[in-house]
Scaffold this motif. Structure first.
Motif, PDB file in Angstrom:
ATOM      1  N   LEU A 183       9.508   4.950  -6.465  1.00 62.59           N
ATOM      2  CA  LEU A 183       8.873   6.085  -5.800  1.00 62.59           C
ATOM      3  C   LEU A 183       7.933   6.813  -6.748  1.00 62.59           C
ATOM      4  N   ARG A 184       8.407   7.072  -7.951  1.00 62.59           N
ATOM      5  CA  ARG A 184       7.570   7.777  -8.927  1.00 62.59           C
ATOM      6  C   ARG A 184       6.276   7.019  -9.177  1.00 62.59           C
ATOM      7  N   ALA A 185       6.376   5.704  -9.400  1.00 62.40           N
ATOM      8  CA  ALA A 185       5.180   4.905  -9.678  1.00 62.40           C
ATOM      9  C   ALA A 185       4.219   4.931  -8.495  1.00 62.40           C
ATOM     10  N   ASN A 186       4.756   4.847  -7.280  1.00 63.28           N
ATOM     11  CA  ASN A 186       3.896   4.819  -6.101  1.00 63.28           C
ATOM     12  C   ASN A 186       3.202   6.157  -5.888  1.00 63.28           C
ATOM     13  N   LEU A 187       3.955   7.257  -5.952  1.00 64.56           N
ATOM     14  CA  LEU A 187       3.346   8.571  -5.760  1.00 64.56           C
ATOM     15  C   LEU A 187       2.274   8.843  -6.806  1.00 64.56           C
ATOM     16  N   ASN A 188       2.584   8.527  -8.052  1.00 67.07           N
ATOM     17  CA  ASN A 188       1.611   8.779  -9.115  1.00 67.07           C
ATOM     18  C   ASN A 188       0.343   7.956  -8.913  1.00 67.07           C
ATOM     19  N   ASP A 189       0.516   6.707  -8.492  1.00 61.34           N
ATOM     20  CA  ASP A 189      -0.643   5.830  -8.327  1.00 61.34           C
ATOM     21  C   ASP A 189      -1.514   6.260  -7.152  1.00 61.34           C
ATOM     22  N   VAL A 190      -0.914   6.464  -5.982  1.00 64.32           N
ATOM     23  CA  VAL A 190      -1.749   6.721  -4.804  1.00 64.32           C
ATOM     24  C   VAL A 190      -2.375   8.107  -4.843  1.00 64.32           C
ATOM     25  N   SER A 191      -1.712   9.081  -5.480  1.00 62.87           N
ATOM     26  CA  SER A 191      -2.338  10.402  -5.581  1.00 62.87           C
ATOM     27  C   SER A 191      -3.626  10.319  -6.385  1.00 62.87           C
ATOM     28  N   ALA A 192      -3.623   9.485  -7.429  1.00 63.31           N
ATOM     29  CA  ALA A 192      -4.831   9.308  -8.232  1.00 63.31           C
ATOM     30  C   ALA A 192      -5.836   8.382  -7.550  1.00 63.31           C
ATOM     31  N   ARG A 193      -5.349   7.311  -6.951  1.00 67.31           N
ATOM     32  CA  ARG A 193      -6.242   6.306  -6.357  1.00 67.31           C
ATOM     33  C   ARG A 193      -7.076   6.902  -5.225  1.00 67.31           C
ATOM     34  N   TYR A 194      -6.460   7.766  -4.406  1.00 67.13           N
ATOM     35  CA  TYR A 194      -7.162   8.325  -3.251  1.00 67.13           C
ATOM     36  C   TYR A 194      -7.539   9.787  -3.445  1.00 67.13           C
ATOM     37  N   ASP A 195      -7.201  10.351  -4.606  1.00 71.75           N
ATOM     38  CA  ASP A 195      -7.489  11.760  -4.902  1.00 71.75           C
ATOM     39  C   ASP A 195      -6.938  12.654  -3.798  1.00 71.75           C
ATOM     40  N   LYS A 196      -5.658  12.418  -3.455  1.00 71.48           N
ATOM     41  CA  LYS A 196      -5.002  13.149  -2.365  1.00 71.48           C
ATOM     42  C   LYS A 196      -3.655  13.699  -2.828  1.00 71.48           C
ATOM     43  N   ASP A 197      -3.227  14.750  -2.161  1.00 69.86           N
ATOM     44  CA  ASP A 197      -1.860  15.215  -2.343  1.00 69.86           C
ATOM     45  C   ASP A 197      -0.906  14.218  -1.699  1.00 69.86           C
ATOM     46  N   VAL A 240      -9.168   3.989   4.270  1.00 70.79           N
ATOM     47  CA  VAL A 240     -10.358   4.528   3.607  1.00 70.79           C
ATOM     48  C   VAL A 240     -11.578   3.692   3.964  1.00 70.79           C
ATOM     49  N   ALA A 241     -11.441   2.375   3.930  1.00 74.67           N
ATOM     50  CA  ALA A 241     -12.573   1.493   4.229  1.00 74.67           C
ATOM     51  C   ALA A 241     -13.093   1.694   5.652  1.00 74.67           C
ATOM     52  N   HIS A 242     -12.213   2.108   6.555  1.00 77.55           N
ATOM     53  CA  HIS A 242     -12.615   2.311   7.954  1.00 77.55           C
ATOM     54  C   HIS A 242     -12.897   3.770   8.269  1.00 77.55           C
ATOM     55  N   ARG A 268       7.088   1.238  -2.306  1.00 78.20           N
ATOM     56  CA  ARG A 268       6.376  -0.044  -2.202  1.00 78.20           C
ATOM     57  C   ARG A 268       4.887   0.177  -2.407  1.00 78.20           C
ATOM     58  N   ASN A 269       4.465   0.054  -3.637  1.00 78.56           N
ATOM     59  CA  ASN A 269       3.097   0.409  -3.983  1.00 78.56           C
ATOM     60  C   ASN A 269       2.078  -0.564  -3.412  1.00 78.56           C
ATOM     61  N   GLU A 270       2.362  -1.851  -3.475  1.00 76.16           N
ATOM     62  CA  GLU A 270       1.388  -2.830  -2.980  1.00 76.16           C
ATOM     63  C   GLU A 270       1.128  -2.621  -1.499  1.00 76.16           C
ATOM     64  N   ALA A 271       2.181  -2.400  -0.706  1.00 71.33           N
ATOM     65  CA  ALA A 271       2.018  -2.197   0.731  1.00 71.33           C
ATOM     66  C   ALA A 271       1.316  -0.870   1.034  1.00 71.33           C
ATOM     67  N   THR A 272       1.633   0.159   0.258  1.00 67.13           N
ATOM     68  CA  THR A 272       0.982   1.451   0.457  1.00 67.13           C
ATOM     69  C   THR A 272      -0.505   1.349   0.160  1.00 67.13           C
ATOM     70  N   ARG A 273      -0.836   0.696  -0.935  1.00 66.44           N
ATOM     71  CA  ARG A 273      -2.248   0.510  -1.292  1.00 66.44           C
ATOM     72  C   ARG A 273      -2.995  -0.269  -0.221  1.00 66.44           C
ATOM     73  N   TRP A 274      -2.392  -1.359   0.234  1.00 65.28           N
ATOM     74  CA  TRP A 274      -3.056  -2.186   1.246  1.00 65.28           C
ATOM     75  C   TRP A 274      -3.397  -1.341   2.466  1.00 65.28           C
ATOM     76  N   TRP A 275      -2.441  -0.530   2.931  1.00 66.18           N
ATOM     77  CA  TRP A 275      -2.641   0.249   4.146  1.00 66.18           C
ATOM     78  C   TRP A 275      -3.712   1.314   3.939  1.00 66.18           C
ATOM     79  N   PHE A 276      -3.594   2.090   2.890  1.00 67.96           N
ATOM     80  CA  PHE A 276      -4.552   3.178   2.692  1.00 67.96           C
ATOM     81  C   PHE A 276      -5.918   2.677   2.238  1.00 67.96           C
ATOM     82  N   ASP A 277      -6.002   1.544   1.565  1.00 71.29           N
ATOM     83  CA  ASP A 277      -7.310   0.953   1.284  1.00 71.29           C
ATOM     84  C   ASP A 277      -8.039   0.643   2.582  1.00 71.29           C
ATOM     85  N   ASN A 278      -7.304   0.128   3.560  1.00 73.66           N
ATOM     86  CA  ASN A 278      -7.911  -0.156   4.861  1.00 73.66           C
ATOM     87  C   ASN A 278      -8.312   1.131   5.579  1.00 73.66           C
TER      88      ASN A 278
END
Length: 373
Positions: free
Chosen positions: A250-264, A226-228, A214-224
């Motif tokens: 799963l593939r799309a989410n892992l690929n996106d968030v690893s790049a978006r947050y520069d994290k493993d 990072v912002a805090h 669930r990419n949208e939900a993962t992004r929402w949570w980790f964006d918050n």
């Protein structure tokens, strides 16, 4: 991990077909995963109650030795504060950590910050912390985190990674640490992360959601997060294909968030059934054909194929950001007394059909798949 009452709805909602093994399995060359892990939280209690483990050929052996011999190189252990049965606390964590260390395995410590199961549907405060709020609750988080990790370091078995909370989609330590109040949640998460780094220098901090596909939900949570200003090193996600989307998701989410947050990124929990019937009197969490991932039957071969597919998705995350995966509770077999409810010795186990040991206690083929990573 969540119990059946909270997750049946997710199984019914899963309609997209799973990606074929040929697309993600052995036909695609991929590097071996750095983390080929197993959550062994239930093992100490199982063995204390008479649980046994065998190689595929029937030879009885120590469970950790069987896992390590198959190539499993990390263990994951959950921590509860004051559970009814006394397990998942410092004495058992230290004992199992020592066994892992002796077999060359590294350790991920999974703090629930609760006396019982913490997951997206429930994040109950420990009873001793019920009346703590604000700075007092943050200090309790710091002290508890430092106590466990400091003890591990002192005995020469330091944790290599720590989760600050378990499946914290909606936050932790409710109501104080709900995602309805991100500043308060961020303060609690930061307290845990800072305590972990102080008690065990060099440890990696993971934040763990049950949002695998669930990419949208993962992004929402980790964006918050990072912002805090919450400190973390690893994005950790649970991914059960019968609840959390497809392998493509799963593939799309892992690929996106690893790049978006520069994290493993890490799949902190996954599992799959090798059969549907129950060995004990409790109905299994997954026990119907309609709950299975298309293309993955509830057979030893289907279980193995699931792990090959997951491993290939994680290994293919760009720039080597996919750390690996943990199989959830592969040693939680149907041992009387080792049920889901720590307050009720008569409670059963709804998970034995997803263990990596069959109903004769023999290691299943999927264990070798996990170890090969």
């Amino acid at each position: 991990m969540r119990r059946r009452s909270l997750l049946r709805l997710g199984a019914a909602a899963l309609t997209a077909p799973a990606l074929a093994t040929a697309a993600f399995g052995t036909a695609v060359a991929a590097p071996r995963l750095r983390i080929r892990g197993a959550d062994l939280s239930s093992l100490a209690k199982s063995e204390d109650l008479g649980g046994t483990y065998r190689h595929a050929d029937g030879r009885r052996d120590d469970a950790v030795r069987i896992l390590a011999g198959a190539g499993v190189n990390w263990g994951r252990l959950k921590v509860w504060v004051n559970p009814a049965d006394g397990y998942h606390t410092r004495p058992h964590i230290l004992r199992t950590a020592r066994r892992l260390h002796e077999r060359g395995m590294r350790l991920l410590v999974d703090f629930h910050y609760s006396d019982t199961w913490a997951d997206p549907g429930k994040q109950y405060k420990p009873a001793a912390w019920e009346n703590l709020h604000g700075a007092a609750l943050e200090q309790a988080v710091r002290d508890h985190t430092a106590d466990i990790l400091g003890a591990l370091r002192a005995q020469g078995t330091p944790a290599a990674m720590v989760q600050i909370g378990n499946e914290i989609n909606g936050g932790m330590l409710w109501p104080d640490g709900s995602t309805d109040d991100w500043p308060r949640l961020a303060a609690l998460l930061t307290a845990g992360a800072e305590a972990a780094r102080a008690a065990s220098p060099g440890i990696r901090i993971a934040l763990h959601l049950a949002e695998g596909g669930r990419n949208e939900a993962t992004r929402w949570w980790f964006d918050n997060a990072v912002a805090h200003g919450v400190p973390f090193d690893v994005v950790a996600l649970s991914f059960y294909g019968y609840w959390h989307g497809t392998l493509a998701d799963l593939r799309a989410n892992l690929n996106d968030v690893s790049a978006r947050y520069d994290k493993d990124v890490l799949v902190a929990e996954t599992a799959y059934p090798f059969r549907l019937d129950s060995e004990d009197s409790l109905e299994n969490i997954v026990d119907l054909p309609s709950e299975l991932v298309p293309g993955h039957p509830a057979t030893p071969e289907g279980q193995s194929a699931w792990l090959r597919d997951i491993a290939a998705v994680v290994a293919a995350v760009p720039n080597g950001r996919g750390l690996g995966l943990f199989y959830w509770e592969p040693t939680w077999t149907a041992v009387p007394g080792n049920g889901w409810d720590p307050a009720d010795p008569a409670s059963g186990n709804g998970w034995e059909n997803q263990a990596l040991f069959d109903y004769d206690d023999r290691a299943l083929p999927a264990l070798r798949v996990l170890g090969r990573g």
